[in-house]
Design an enzyme around this catalytic site. Structure first.
Site, PDB file in Angstrom:
ATOM      1  N   SER A 108      -5.562  -5.504  -6.133  1.00  0.00           N
ATOM      2  CA  SER A 108      -6.716  -4.980  -5.181  1.00  0.00           C
ATOM      3  C   SER A 108      -8.204  -5.301  -6.425  1.00  0.00           C
ATOM      4  CB  SER A 108      -6.796  -4.840  -4.169  1.00  0.00           C
ATOM      5  OG  SER A 108      -5.428  -3.931  -3.643  1.00  0.00           O
TER       6      SER A 108
ATOM      7  N   ASN B 263     -12.702  -7.431  -1.699  1.00  0.00           N
ATOM      8  CA  ASN B 263     -12.865  -5.761  -1.956  1.00  0.00           C
ATOM      9  C   ASN B 263     -14.159  -5.324  -1.960  1.00  0.00           C
ATOM     10  OD1 ASN B 263     -10.530  -4.344  -0.397  1.00  0.00           O
ATOM     11  ND2 ASN B 263      -8.736  -5.916  -1.696  1.00  0.00           N
TER      12      ASN B 263
HETATM   13  N1  LIG Z   1      -2.022  -2.397   0.807  1.00  0.00           N
HETATM   14  C1  LIG Z   1      -2.875  -3.566   1.409  1.00  0.00           C
HETATM   15  O1  LIG Z   1      -3.435  -3.985   2.670  1.00  0.00           O
HETATM   16  C2  LIG Z   1      -2.733  -4.319  -0.009  1.00  0.00           C
HETATM   17  C3  LIG Z   1      -3.826  -5.451   0.273  1.00  0.00           C
HETATM   18  C4  LIG Z   1      -3.586  -6.438  -0.761  1.00  0.00           C
HETATM   19  C5  LIG Z   1      -3.194  -6.070  -2.290  1.00  0.00           C
HETATM   20  N2  LIG Z   1      -2.000  -4.597  -2.186  1.00  0.00           N
HETATM   21  C6  LIG Z   1      -2.237  -4.462  -3.314  1.00  0.00           C
HETATM   22  O2  LIG Z   1      -0.883  -4.585  -3.345  1.00  0.00           O
HETATM   23  C7  LIG Z   1      -0.442  -3.710  -4.318  1.00  0.00           C
HETATM   24  C8  LIG Z   1       0.975  -2.893  -3.687  1.00  0.00           C
HETATM   25  O3  LIG Z   1       0.130  -2.197  -2.384  1.00  0.00           O
HETATM   26  P1  LIG Z   1       1.024  -1.884  -0.800  1.00  0.00           P
HETATM   27  O4  LIG Z   1       0.358  -1.924  -0.503  1.00  0.00           O
HETATM   28  O5  LIG Z   1       2.096  -2.165  -1.183  1.00  0.00           O
HETATM   29  O6  LIG Z   1       1.957  -0.766  -1.797  1.00  0.00           O
HETATM   30  P2  LIG Z   1       3.106   0.368  -0.896  1.00  0.00           P
HETATM   31  O7  LIG Z   1       3.262   1.848  -1.495  1.00  0.00           O
HETATM   32  O8  LIG Z   1       3.525  -0.064  -0.384  1.00  0.00           O
HETATM   33  O9  LIG Z   1       3.956  -0.344  -2.211  1.00  0.00           O
HETATM   34  C9  LIG Z   1       4.327   0.043  -3.678  1.00  0.00           C
HETATM   35  C10 LIG Z   1       5.945  -0.304  -4.093  1.00  0.00           C
HETATM   36  O10 LIG Z   1       5.886  -0.345  -5.202  1.00  0.00           O
HETATM   37  C11 LIG Z   1       6.900   0.556  -6.216  1.00  0.00           C
HETATM   38  N3  LIG Z   1       7.187   0.623  -7.348  1.00  0.00           N
HETATM   39  C12 LIG Z   1       5.488   1.111  -7.747  1.00  0.00           C
HETATM   40  N4  LIG Z   1       6.001   1.678  -9.933  1.00  0.00           N
HETATM   41  C13 LIG Z   1       6.779   0.731  -9.302  1.00  0.00           C
HETATM   42  C14 LIG Z   1       7.759   0.112 -10.859  1.00  0.00           C
HETATM   43  N5  LIG Z   1       7.192   0.307 -11.748  1.00  0.00           N
HETATM   44  N6  LIG Z   1       8.316  -1.184 -10.423  1.00  0.00           N
HETATM   45  C15 LIG Z   1       8.676  -0.989  -9.381  1.00  0.00           C
HETATM   46  N7  LIG Z   1       8.197  -1.548  -8.487  1.00  0.00           N
HETATM   47  C16 LIG Z   1       7.183  -0.004  -8.635  1.00  0.00           C
HETATM   48  C17 LIG Z   1       6.833   1.013  -5.093  1.00  0.00           C
HETATM   49  O11 LIG Z   1       8.589   2.249  -5.102  1.00  0.00           O
HETATM   50  C18 LIG Z   1       6.604   0.968  -3.265  1.00  0.00           C
HETATM   51  O12 LIG Z   1       7.578   0.689  -3.018  1.00  0.00           O
HETATM   52  C19 LIG Z   1      -1.042  -2.636  -5.027  1.00  0.00           C
HETATM   53  O13 LIG Z   1      -1.891  -3.331  -6.057  1.00  0.00           O
HETATM   54  C20 LIG Z   1      -2.123  -3.000  -3.731  1.00  0.00           C
HETATM   55  O14 LIG Z   1      -3.402  -2.919  -4.714  1.00  0.00           O
HETATM   56  C21 LIG Z   1      -2.337  -4.021  -0.601  1.00  0.00           C
END
Ligand SMILES: NC(=O)c1ccc[n+]([C@@H]2O[C@H](COP(=O)([O-])OP(=O)(O)OC[C@H]3O[C@@H](n4cnc5c(N)ncnc54)[C@H](O)[C@@H]3O)[C@@H](O)[C@H]2O)c1
Length: 282
Positions: free
Chosen positions: A119, A190
């Site tokens: 993000s 963002n």
């Molecule tokens: N939440 C939002 O609205 C949003 C929107 C756009 C982008 N993002 C980005 O997407 C990414 C994920 O966000 P999210 O909201 O899905 O988070 P989340 O916490 O729901 O999921 C993250 C996942 O990554 C897994 N993980 C962590 N380390 C790992 C590794 N080394 N190998 C494999 N899996 C691993 C965790 O177990 C978890 O299931 C982040 O970079 C976030 O900034 C989020």
């Protein structure tokens, strides 16, 4: 390159959404997370989403079955070795992402494209963890992926034209509209959204209004589908804080400093919807 197979690393809310939409677009998907239980939970969630769509007549039983058959859950990068393209959607932490990129670069073909759904973290910095950074790119989906139309594409300093063209074509194959952002902290969405959410946290901290009043004021007063605190709960307060920290550090201006209240909620484990409590209770 026409992307036929995709590795999605991280089966959280974003990874699951990306996997679902890619599978519905005809792409073979390898969904990877730290342990098998997390992957299974994500696959069950996708199945429930698709069944809901089918019950509303938005998806045929045949298409549902075909999409589920294209989804392969795994705990290992080696199972995705033949993937044309990888999207990383793990926790918003630079160190964690760099390690995942280094592992992906070792496991996948040298011509496979490595995209990050970060993000806010500069793509050029993440690309430095692999030996051929021209194949690294930012592919920023919005939450929830099956609903939101936009994908922001971010080219790092070394991203090749071919990598960009393949990424854009994949986003379009997934039914998305793309915009291009320079590789600066927070990119376009963002850079503008998180300071607004952060300001809402300061407003709540100062007692300018209750969380309900702040959300209702912004929802009805600016005609957005949800107020900033509800949106923060939806994104995840830990993710909002990480992005605010990247903006603060990367742009170096005091106006981006994260609200102490946001930090305190994250310290308390109140992460929003995913932990059933944030600025609101779920
Ligand atoms: N939440 C939002 O609205 C949003 C929107 C756009 C982008 N993002 C980005 O997407 C990414 C994920 O966000 P999210 O909201 O899905 O988070 P989340 O916490 O729901 O999921 C993250 C996942 O990554 C897994 N993980 C962590 N380390 C790992 C590794 N080394 N190998 C494999 N899996 C691993 C965790 O177990 C978890 O299931 C982040 O970079 C976030 O900034 C989020």
């Amino acid at each position: 390159m026409d992307v036929k197979s995709l590795a999605v690393v991280g089966a959280g809310q974003m990874g699951a959404g990306i996997a679902q939409v890619a599978a519905q677009s005809g792409v073979q998907v390898f969904l990877i997370d730290l342990d098998a239980a997390l992957v299974q939970k994500a696959l069950q969630g996708i199945s429930a989403q698709l069944q809901k769509a089918a019950s509303k007549g938005k998806l045929t039983a045949e298409n549902l079955e075909a999409a589920m058959a294209r989804l392969h859950g795994t705990g290992s990068f080696a199972d995705a070795a033949q993937a044309d393209f990888a999207v990383e959607a793990v926790t918003e932490n630079e160190g964690v992402k760099k390690k995942v990129f280094a592992d992906l670069a070792k496991a996948l073909r040298p011509d496979a494209i490595l995209a990050t759904n970060t993000s806010s973290i500069p793509i050029t910095r993440i690309a430095a963890s692999v030996s051929n950074p021209e194949r690294v790119i930012g592919m920023h989906f919005m939450n929830p992926v099956p609903v939101m139309q936009l994908v922001e594409i971010i080219r790092g300093a070394q991203t090749s034209d071919e990598t960009y063209a393949t990424t854009r074509a994949l986003a379009e194959k997934m039914g998305k509209t793309t915009v291009v952002s320079k590789d600066m902290p927070g990119f376009i969405v963002n850079r503008i959204l998180i300071p607004m959410i952060n300001e809402a946290c300061f407003a709540l901290q100062e007692g300018l209004g209750t969380a309900e009043d702040i959300d209702t004021a912004m929802k009805l007063g600016t005609n957005v589908p949800m107020g900033p605190l509800t949106l923060a709960d939806f994104i995840g307060l830990d993710t909002c804080l990480s992005i605010a920290e990247v903006l603060h550090k990367g742009l170096g201006e005091d106006k981006y400093r994260p609200a102490p209240l946001l930090r305190q909620y994250v310290d308390a484990g109140w992460l929003g919807r995913k932990s059933k409590r944030g600025f609101h209770k779920y």
